[in-house]
Write a protein that holds these residues in place. Sequence first.
Motif, PDB file in Angstrom:
ATOM      1  N   UNK A   1       0.833  -1.201   0.000  1.00 52.68           N
ATOM      2  CA  UNK A   1       0.000   0.000   0.000  1.00 52.68           C
ATOM      3  C   UNK A   1       0.872   1.257   0.000  1.00 52.68           C
ATOM      4  N   UNK A   2       0.265   2.372  -0.419  1.00 52.79           N
ATOM      5  CA  UNK A   2       1.027   3.618  -0.491  1.00 52.79           C
ATOM      6  C   UNK A   2       1.239   4.215   0.893  1.00 52.79           C
ATOM      7  N   UNK A   3       2.128   5.215   0.961  1.00 51.91           N
ATOM      8  CA  UNK A   3       2.524   5.794   2.246  1.00 51.91           C
ATOM      9  C   UNK A   3       1.351   6.388   3.014  1.00 51.91           C
ATOM     10  N   UNK A   4       0.344   6.880   2.291  1.00 51.80           N
ATOM     11  CA  UNK A   4      -0.779   7.503   2.996  1.00 51.80           C
ATOM     12  C   UNK A   4      -1.621   6.432   3.677  1.00 51.80           C
ATOM     13  N   UNK A   5      -1.715   5.256   3.024  1.00 53.66           N
ATOM     14  CA  UNK A   5      -2.575   4.208   3.548  1.00 53.66           C
ATOM     15  C   UNK A   5      -1.896   3.452   4.687  1.00 53.66           C
ATOM     16  N   UNK A   6      -0.632   3.094   4.487  1.00 54.99           N
ATOM     17  CA  UNK A   6       0.035   2.271   5.499  1.00 54.99           C
ATOM     18  C   UNK A   6       1.548   2.389   5.326  1.00 54.99           C
ATOM     19  N   UNK A   7       2.238   2.622   6.447  1.00 58.20           N
ATOM     20  CA  UNK A   7       3.700   2.729   6.369  1.00 58.20           C
ATOM     21  C   UNK A   7       4.311   1.364   6.069  1.00 58.20           C
ATOM     22  N   UNK A   8       5.215   1.342   5.108  1.00 64.42           N
ATOM     23  CA  UNK A   8       5.864   0.083   4.751  1.00 64.42           C
ATOM     24  C   UNK A   8       7.245  -0.041   5.396  1.00 64.42           C
ATOM     25  N   UNK A   9       7.584   0.924   6.225  1.00 63.04           N
ATOM     26  CA  UNK A   9       8.870   0.872   6.923  1.00 63.04           C
ATOM     27  C   UNK A   9      10.071   0.942   6.006  1.00 63.04           C
TER      28      UNK A   9
ATOM     29  N   UNK B   1       2.459  12.199   9.155  1.00 56.90           N
ATOM     30  CA  UNK B   1       1.081  12.647   8.958  1.00 56.90           C
ATOM     31  C   UNK B   1       0.182  11.468   9.347  1.00 56.90           C
ATOM     32  N   UNK B   2      -0.857  11.713  10.175  1.00 55.70           N
ATOM     33  CA  UNK B   2      -1.736  10.599  10.571  1.00 55.70           C
ATOM     34  C   UNK B   2      -2.309   9.892   9.336  1.00 55.70           C
ATOM     35  N   UNK B   3      -2.323   8.547   9.363  1.00 57.97           N
ATOM     36  CA  UNK B   3      -2.807   7.773   8.213  1.00 57.97           C
ATOM     37  C   UNK B   3      -4.298   7.969   8.030  1.00 57.97           C
ATOM     38  N   UNK B   4      -4.693   8.022   6.788  1.00 56.11           N
ATOM     39  CA  UNK B   4      -6.116   8.181   6.496  1.00 56.11           C
ATOM     40  C   UNK B   4      -6.745   6.845   6.150  1.00 56.11           C
ATOM     41  N   UNK B   5      -5.906   5.874   5.829  1.00 53.33           N
ATOM     42  CA  UNK B   5      -6.423   4.589   5.400  1.00 53.33           C
ATOM     43  C   UNK B   5      -6.842   4.599   3.951  1.00 53.33           C
TER      44      UNK B   5
END
Lengths: 630, 241
Positions: free
Chosen positions: A603-611, A624-628
């Motif tokens: 998933x992209x950075x906005x949806x979920x951090x991939x570390x 930035x807080x995730x929006x999902x």
Amino acid sequence: MTVANNNLALSDDILMKIEKPARYIGNEVNAVIKDKEKIAVRFAMCFPDVYEIGMSHLGIQILYAMLNSMEDVWCERVYSPWLDLDAIMRKEQIPLFALESQDPIKDFDFLGVTIQYEMCYTNILQVLDLAQIPLLAADRGEDCPIVIGGGPCAYNPEPIAAFFDMFYIGEGETQYQNLIELYKRCKTEGQSREEFLRRAAKLPGIYVPGFYEVRYHEDGTIQAFTPTEEGIPATILKEIEMDVTDTYYPMKPVVPYIKVTQDRVVLEIQRGCIRGCRFCQAGQLYRPVRERDVDTLKNWAMEMLKNTGHEEISLSSLSSSDYSKLPELIDFLIEECNQKHINISLPSLRIDAFSLDVMSKVQDVKKSSLTFAPEAGSQRLRNVINKGLTEEVILQGAALAFEGGWTRVKLYFMLGLPTETEDDIRGIAELSNKIAAVFFDVVPKEKRTNGRVQIVSSTSFFVPKPFTPFQWAPQCTKEEFLEKAYQTKMAISGQLNQKSIKYNYHEADASVLEGVLARGDRRLSEVILKVYQKGCFYDAWSEYFKNEVWLETMAECGLDLDFYTTRERSLDEIFPWDFIDCGVTKEFLKREWQKACKEEISENCKAKCQGCGAARFGGGICFVPRTGEV
Amino acid sequence: MKVRIKFQKHGAIRFIGHLDVMRFFQKTIRRAGLDVAYSGGYSPHQIMSFASPLGVGLESNGEYMDIEVNSLTSCADTMERLNQASVPGIQVVSVKVLPEGAGNAMASVAAAAYTVRFREGREPDVFGNKAEHEIARLLEDFLAQEEIVITKEGKNGPREVDIKPGIYELKWTEHTLSMLVDASSAGNIKPIQVIDAILSLHGEKLAENALLITREETYMLSNDGNTLVSLDDIGIDDEKM
């Protein structure tokens, strides 16, 4: 108003003889003229291609504004002379000069070269040669300018390491001031060129190739890459400007007289990209995503339009649709620009209801075309490359667009992606066909104003790049590339709507060579030097690219094309660029490569951090807080 | 409202071609913040017309363009703003409002005055090392011919043209050849054509890039059609407004 510089480096006879003399006379609006007597450091900033290309580059305009904001520094511009002038300068021994002062580059303190694509490497040698600066850094004396490279290709500087005194790794906003202060200090202290380089090598982001040595295994892969002196860092972390709002931006970009590629105000709205497409180097290099404040952007836009008089403004970023304040910014620009008869150009927008609405306001629907970049023909392969664009979304976008009056669609694909099969290639033809079919479904006969729909499908050949999950992937051979293009062509001609589809593809030779240089090592410096000495430059221009000379020279130097291109690299191989830390970890890239092989998406950075590792810079999207939202 | 702008072009800027000078002015007018009028349609452009294109390498003291504006602060202010927004080599020297119904700049052009000097070491023998009166005599003889036929390269291949009726004045002073010649679209004569014709009479050829040419002024016919007046002779400036 500044004074005119009528003291030109080229004689009237030459200027009257060559094509577009305006490339060489400087004196453009907003060009910076300073009093030489009050200047401590002369800096020549070079884009090693013709003026019209070089003048279109935003990075140089930013660095030009930044360096010239320093009182005792004068930054000027220099580009590759076109072939007509090149021949004259060689014959008459005219040293290459900077546009503003028309003074020879060899008398400058620094020559900065922005390196945007691999095929310009021989042009770097052309610039050095015409400037009468020794081509090899090792041959330069105390009086030669310090030659410094930067830009995306500096992330694997090894093939051109021999020609540069140093490279600046990362974004230019952060370290130039320190580098110049150091230079002045060394000059005052009477330090040698070598001592300056030694001290510079300890500055963040600065790589001085002369202080490193490479040892190779027998199979040609790297055994060790190590500093030759104590105190020289073993890895170099890229430089990054974390506050992209409170920083340098050119409020008075130089306005060329002749028409250049990017003849407009360029507003960079953010850096980085959240998407994580696995083939894309920029998407990894410029992490994390950092957005600019929207009110600042509004002010900059108006200020730059006023100062340049340009009739067009373009938003610039890797994926403009992901900018969170895009609707607000576009509404503002439409309002302001319509009154002033200024066009708005919106590249890299995702096609959806919002973007179609915006585009219908800013362009002539009948004349413009829509662009989709599915990059791969099948969902399977799009998962491999992590291109989060589904067929459903493309067809929906196309349907909306056709309803809105568009009749021309451009599609961009890549051939030769890892794991690609004939089914994936057929998918290119089928997707093109489906889009044409949507047109005939959606638009009733009587409303088909232009008669029919026009689909232009273009393929480029995939070249694996450093710092991407595909850096381990084998590249196709020329023959494989051409076979794939042939299959695509045949598949398209077998489609029901084939008459509505036009197919374009490029020559394969340059892509193979680009692959050699992109993942190349230090041993390639010799090849580049030799092909240049045999008369190759302007390789990025297909009409001047001499493939056979490159191949013959590779062989002369005992180097194997396939070693650099088609070879599958093992997961523990040391790459020539591993000493650079671009923020994204090799572990993350490995994970992504393995997921790619399993056709798993991330998933992209906005949806979920991939570390990925870029959070260490302490800002941007990572905080930035995730929006999902996907 | 139509405005006629007179400008000069000197120095390095002489290597900027005509189309690029037009683009330069489009951007300069925006920078100057003039209330210029635009054409309609999806890609509106400024309503602008140039009197006569100036070749690359030539300097000028008498270039003209007309622009259409919606409103105007004053001629002096417009000139000031244009010069603020311009580059050193291009200077606006007069701004005048055209009377209703005035012909556009390009259609009005009837003649142009040029001064021509020879680059050092490239003076042809005809003009070199001679007393002024000798050259004056030579020019008289040149003009005394019944016709002066030259070959012009046209769209349909070369054609022979008599340029004698189009040469209105020709004189030599202080190493400078001044000429007033036809510059209308039908009969335009280039300075080099006149010089080539003079030289060929004496069996001489001009060296490459031998001339330094300045267009001094561009003219149109006066209302009665009898005299040549400069292109901004009909304009109205602030004092008359």
